[in-house]
Scaffold this active site. Structure first.
Site, PDB file in Angstrom:
ATOM      1  N   THR A  13       0.656  -1.207   0.100  1.00 35.71           N
ATOM      2  CA  THR A  13      -0.123  -0.050   0.159  1.00 35.71           C
ATOM      3  C   THR A  13       0.969   1.461   0.071  1.00 35.71           C
ATOM      4  O   THR A  13       1.970   1.218   0.365  1.00 35.71           O
ATOM      5  CB  THR A  13      -0.838  -0.037   1.192  1.00 35.71           C
TER       6      THR A  13
ATOM      7  N   ASP B 249      -7.308  -4.238   2.329  1.00 36.01           N
ATOM      8  CA  ASP B 249      -8.543  -3.590   1.483  1.00 36.01           C
ATOM      9  C   ASP B 249      -9.612  -3.367   2.492  1.00 36.01           C
ATOM     10  O   ASP B 249      -9.901  -4.414   3.187  1.00 36.01           O
ATOM     11  CB  ASP B 249      -9.044  -4.259   0.492  1.00 36.01           C
TER      12      ASP B 249
ATOM     13  N   LYS C  44      -7.162   2.612  19.722  1.00 32.31           N
ATOM     14  CA  LYS C  44      -7.834   2.321  18.440  1.00 32.31           C
ATOM     15  C   LYS C  44      -7.106   1.010  17.937  1.00 32.31           C
ATOM     16  O   LYS C  44      -7.758   0.119  17.303  1.00 32.31           O
ATOM     17  CB  LYS C  44      -7.680   3.519  17.714  1.00 32.31           C
TER      18      LYS C  44
ATOM     19  N   HIS D   7     -10.802  -2.631  13.255  1.00 31.57           N
ATOM     20  CA  HIS D   7     -11.116  -3.818  12.343  1.00 31.57           C
ATOM     21  C   HIS D   7      -9.617  -4.308  11.861  1.00 31.57           C
ATOM     22  O   HIS D   7      -9.362  -5.448  11.490  1.00 31.57           O
ATOM     23  CB  HIS D   7     -11.906  -3.383  11.345  1.00 31.57           C
ATOM     24  N   ARG D   8      -8.718  -3.407  11.532  1.00 34.21           N
ATOM     25  CA  ARG D   8      -7.302  -3.891  11.232  1.00 34.21           C
ATOM     26  C   ARG D   8      -6.656  -4.654  12.213  1.00 34.21           C
ATOM     27  O   ARG D   8      -5.911  -5.844  11.814  1.00 34.21           O
ATOM     28  CB  ARG D   8      -6.633  -2.592  10.647  1.00 34.21           C
TER      29      ARG D   8
END
Length: 203
Positions: free
Chosen positions: A7, A71, A177, A182-183
């Protein structure tokens, strides 16, 4: 031991490096920002899994090393899963985060209560030059606020309130966080595979 983060998104790179370095500090981490001449494939798939796979395999083959692609995006069930895979370009090509959030607020202006529920989803794909090694997905559930709150985070974080939290993702500390996002949840599902690939153990 080398691992390429497939990325150029600086925010994703910083989050992934922070998550990885906590347990895999002996791995030499690279990102596509280290290889400015590389042209990443167009994210042409209609799922997070498809796009993550596309990016990981292409980078792994091109650089002949293990590659990890992410993604991810925001999903609002009441909007039929929008913004979804178009989260980064919800308001058009190369929009600012504020433009994306402004469009989302406009789309949700008449939605109340549970209809404001949403979740972040992250798919991580680990690939070698020969094949996909592992694909995992992590989610973080919450709701969309009616106004922007906070200056931290990135993407839709100023609008995202995790369930059982009183501050948006843009208001909480980065360390917090990283533990609940989610990561990080996707990474936990990938941890054992990375330990095997790099022949190491984590505490």
């Amino acid at each position: 031991m080398k691992l390429l983060l497939a990325t150029q998104n600086l925010h994703k790179i910083l989050e992934l490096k922070a998550i990885l370095k906590e347990s895999f500090d002996k791995i030499d981490l690279y990102s596509l920002r280290d290889f400015k001449d590389y042209e990443a494939p167009i994210e042409s798939e209609d799922t997070f899994e498809g796009n993550a796979t596309l990016k990981a395999l292409d980078a792994a083959k091109h650089f002949n090393m293990l590659a990890l692609a992410d993604d991810s995006g925001l999903i609002v069930p009441a909007l039929k899963t929008s913004p979804g895979v178009f989260s980064a370009r919800y308001a058009g090509e190369n929009p600012t985060a504020k433009e994306n959030m402004t469009k989302l607020l406009a789309e949700m202006k008449d939605l109340k209560g549970d209809k404001r529920n949403a979740y972040y989803s992250c798919t991580l794909c680990l690939a070698s030059p020969e094949k996909v090694i592992k694909i995992v997905t992590g989610t973080c559930e919450g709701r969309i606020l009616e106004e922007i709150r906070g200056a931290g985070g990135f993407g839709y974080d100023p609008l995202f309130l995790k369930h059982d939290y009183s501050h948006s993702f843009a208001e909480i500390q980065t360390e917090i966080k990283l533990k609940v996002s989610h990561r990080s949840r996707a990474f936990e599902k990938l941890r054992h595979t990375l330990e095997v690939e790099f022949q190491c153990t984590t505490s």
